[in-house]
Write a protein that holds these residues in place. Structure first.
Motif, mmCIF file in Angstrom:
data_model
loop_
_atom_site.group_PDB
_atom_site.id
_atom_site.type_symbol
_atom_site.label_atom_id
_atom_site.label_comp_id
_atom_site.label_asym_id
_atom_site.label_seq_id
_atom_site.Cartn_x
_atom_site.Cartn_y
_atom_site.Cartn_z
ATOM 1 N N VAL A 181 73.138 92.489 93.061
ATOM 2 C CA VAL A 181 72.194 93.554 92.739
ATOM 3 C C VAL A 181 70.765 93.042 92.937
ATOM 4 O O VAL A 181 70.426 91.933 92.505
ATOM 5 N N LYS A 182 69.925 93.854 93.600
ATOM 6 C CA LYS A 182 68.499 93.562 93.758
ATOM 7 C C LYS A 182 67.691 94.505 92.872
ATOM 8 O O LYS A 182 67.979 95.696 92.822
ATOM 9 N N GLU A 183 66.668 93.956 92.207
ATOM 10 C CA GLU A 183 65.781 94.802 91.416
ATOM 11 C C GLU A 183 64.347 94.286 91.502
ATOM 12 O O GLU A 183 64.126 93.080 91.635
ATOM 13 N N GLU A 184 63.402 95.205 91.403
ATOM 14 C CA GLU A 184 62.001 94.860 91.245
ATOM 15 C C GLU A 184 61.560 95.382 89.881
ATOM 16 O O GLU A 184 61.591 96.590 89.625
ATOM 17 N N VAL A 185 61.176 94.476 89.019
ATOM 18 C CA VAL A 185 60.862 94.816 87.633
ATOM 19 C C VAL A 185 59.352 94.775 87.424
ATOM 20 O O VAL A 185 58.725 93.710 87.519
ATOM 21 N N GLU A 186 58.754 95.921 87.158
ATOM 22 C CA GLU A 186 57.323 95.962 86.875
ATOM 23 C C GLU A 186 57.055 95.442 85.463
ATOM 24 O O GLU A 186 57.901 95.552 84.573
ATOM 25 N N HIS A 187 55.883 94.880 85.291
ATOM 26 C CA HIS A 187 55.528 94.342 83.979
ATOM 27 C C HIS A 187 54.054 94.563 83.722
ATOM 28 O O HIS A 187 53.294 94.926 84.630
ATOM 29 N N GLU A 188 53.653 94.362 82.488
ATOM 30 C CA GLU A 188 52.255 94.545 82.090
ATOM 31 C C GLU A 188 51.625 93.218 81.696
ATOM 32 O O GLU A 188 50.686 93.175 80.898
ATOM 33 N N GLN A 189 52.128 92.163 82.257
ATOM 34 C CA GLN A 189 51.642 90.823 81.946
ATOM 35 C C GLN A 189 50.525 90.430 82.914
ATOM 36 O O GLN A 189 50.652 90.639 84.121
ATOM 37 N N PRO A 190 49.408 89.876 82.413
ATOM 38 C CA PRO A 190 48.414 89.355 83.347
ATOM 39 C C PRO A 190 49.059 88.333 84.280
ATOM 40 O O PRO A 190 49.852 87.502 83.836
#
Length: 631
Positions: free
Chosen positions: A334-343
């Protein structure tokens, strides 16, 4: 506060894995028992404690840097975990590094094995991954402090145990702290430098008193302290690296290892804290195995062959071209792109300003015109990245545009001590049209170099006064990065500059960076949503000559020192943001780094036998929340 490194395309992971992240970091912890009593901290300076707030206090289950914590006292688990995740199974992970040679991550000597501090040692408190900076009780079931935060008391859970069933006591906390301050890595001495003393105030209570009440972050970062067993280390030398299996208090124990090649951790069935709310849904694997690979390409092929289960992809070309085929098409991987709110911090070519050749800001600025990000992103990264223009990129802490009214109120106090451009110019990295034709930028570079006293003679850039040729070395440990650097060095060659790539193994790389033995290297200066004490390690003037700090650049500026102190003392979130933006502007104005790129997401792939919660925390992927479907 420090944070995990964002997994952008960089070769700095090996060093960061050893010396940067508080969550995974080790502490240098050797001390002679004669240096301090078991209930009183070493106090090696003349600071006196400030007048303490005597208002009655109430122990709490958690504390926030600013405002209130998200989770109430009766919370049962964090929102980003699956509290019903099944326990069991084995997960295999990878480490791209030549080797490890130590299970002792608390000294700078040696290269610690992956996971050794994270899985073996509990801390006083733990941070939630979906708040800017809040800490909740682990070893310390309650945290007590006054409104002015001039001291903090940790109430140790009477059930807290080391893995030999020995109770965790205030003496262990004091032993750990004193050892860290006296003999630890420079980062931690600065990080906890505002502590005046620490003392046992009850059977299960330990109190830290501070030199002043300006460091509002200090109670929270003291909660990050891992607690080591004094009785175990009484007969051992903390100053030496070792492959002796250590005694911890965490959820896992070392089960087996093949020195430098692999290490296996088994979940401790008697882990004292397994049912606490902060641990619900975490540490679900019965066994965690780290396999070492000396080359990133080999490691990727091993992943696709099923030799391990999970990967974070840091190379754009790999993500665009190598994650395809039947195993991906049929869902086995499985491939995923996980967005985050980390600087994402600042990834870039780091100048070592201790070197005479890089002392002039105009020289550093000139070299930035030789790096063609737009062409690199288009031709090598398949357009996946964004250019970085802040040390606090991807957050509200990043400066942008011209200074605000609030920022100017601070900047005006430093007029004459900082570049005038801070007030009038939006500092952004040089741009190109992506065609690979950078003649205009190189003309700008030559103009700046001439102003700095350099001229071209016989196609070689030399110093007008000394005739010294302009040449330097770029330190690397990851061969895959060479293809990215070569276009940069080619442009430098057009300017008459000789830039050589120096490829070394991981251990040599770490040793050289610790000693600042480089002209330029590539590093991500990681940041968190709540910058604080760790900024001292990055920027303080006192760290320019002390080996092992993260002042890789060699910054030595009284204005920067003052701003770091102001950030640490920020009374609220609004002032923290403003002060951090001011620091960002001033750092950018000196061109300490040639900014590279960032990605506000994590690229991960994993075999379908693994599962993760439906909700990711704001900080991104937390692998401790995952589980296997093999039960």
């Amino acid at each position: 506060m420090t944070s995990m490194q964002h997994p952008s395309t960089t070769h700095s992971n090996a060093l960061n894995a050893v010396i940067t992240s508080i969550k995974l970091a080790g502490f240098s912890l050797f001390m002679s028992l004669s240096l301090a009593s078991p209930t009183q901290a070493i106090n090696s300076d003349s600071h006196q404690a400030v007048m303490k707030d005597t208002t009655p206090t109430t122990p709490k289950h958690g504390v926030a840097m600013h405002g209130d914590v998200k989770y109430p006292a009766d919370f049962t688990h964090f929102d980003y975990v699956n509290p019903y995740a099944p326990k069991g199974g084995t997960v295999r992970r990878s480490v791209v590094s030549n080797s490890y040679d130590s299970f002792h991550p608390f000294v700078l000597k040696g290269v610690p094995a992956a996971g050794v501090s994270h899985y073996l040692y509990d801390t006083l408190t733990v941070q939630s991954e979906d708040e800017a900076f809040s800490q909740y009780g682990l070893i310390a079931e309650k945290i007590e402090m006054p409104a002015d935060r001039s001291w903090v008391t940790f109430h140790i859970n009477p059930k807290a145990r080391f893995q030999d069933n020995h109770p965790i006591l205030p003496e262990d906390v004091i032993f750990t702290f004193n050892s860290l301050i006296e003999h630890g890595a420079p980062f931690y001495k600065a990080y906890y430098g505002d502590v005046l003393n620490v003392s046992k105030t009850g059977q299960y209570q330990v109190r830290f008193d501070f030199k002043n009440n300006k460091n509002r972050e200090l109670p929270l970062i003291l909660g990050q302290l891992p607690v080591l067993p004094e009785h175990y280390w009484a007969s051992r030398d903390f100053s030496k690296s070792t492959l002796e299996t250590p005694l911890g208090s965490g959820p896992y124990k070392i089960d087996s290892f093949n020195t430098g090649r692999s290490i296996s951790y088994k979940r401790n069935p008697n882990y004292w804290a397994k049912d606490l709310p902060v641990n619900k849904g975490l540490y679900n694997f019965d066994e965690i195995i780290f396999e070492y690979y000396g080359d990133q390409t080999i490691a990727l092929e091993a992943f696709k062959a099923g030799e391990y289960d999970f990967i974070v992809e840091n190379i754009a070309k790999n993500w665009a071209t190598s994650y395809s085929g039947d195993k991906f098409n049929n869902g086995l991987i499985v491939k995923e792109e996980v967005e985050h709110e980390q600087p994402v911090g600042m990834q870039g070519f780091i100048f070592n300003t201790r070197k005479d050749i890089f002392k002039d800001p105009k020289v550093r600025e000139a070299l930035s015109y030789a790096f063609d990000f737009e062409w690199t992103n288009k031709q090598l990264f398949f357009g996946q990245y964004k250019r970085t223009n802040s040390y606090f990129e991807n957050s509200e802490l990043a400066s942008s545009g011209l200074p605000s009214k609030e920022e100017l109120a601070i900047l005006n106090t430093f007029r004459g001590q900082i570049p005038d451009s801070v007030f009038t110019t939006v500092n952004q990295a040089p741009k190109t049209d992506g065609s690979g034709k950078v003649r205009k930028n190189l003309r700008t570079a030559l103009k700046l170099l001439k102003e700095a006293g350099w001229t071209v003679k016989n196609k070689q850039l030399v110093n007008e006064k000394t005739s010294q040729p302009f040449k330097f070395e770029i330190l690397l440990y990851q061969k895959s990065f060479e293809r990215i650097i070569h276009p940069f060095t080619k442009n430098l060659s057009t300017l008459g500059i000789q830039a050589d790539i120096r490829l070394v193994d991981t251990n040599q790389y770490i040793g050289r960076v610790r000693e600042y033995d480089y002209d330029m290297f590539i590093m991500t200066l990681s940041q968190s949503n709540s910058p604080g004490n760790e900024q001292r390690d990055y920027w303080y003037s006192t760290n320019t000559t002390t080996p092992g700090t993260r002042n890789y650049i060699g910054v030595s500026d009284p204005v920067v020192d003052q701003l770091v102190d102001m950030i640490i003392a920020a009374p609220d979130r609004e002032s923290l943001v403003t002060r951090t933006r001011v620091l960002d502007r001033i750092l950018l104005s000196y061109h300490y780094v040639i900014p590279q790129w960032h990605l506000p997401k994590q690229r991960i792939a994993y075999w379908k036998r693994l599962s993760h919660p439906k909700v990711f925390p704001k900080a991104g992927v937390d692998f401790d929340t995952w589980w296997t479907n093999d039960q």
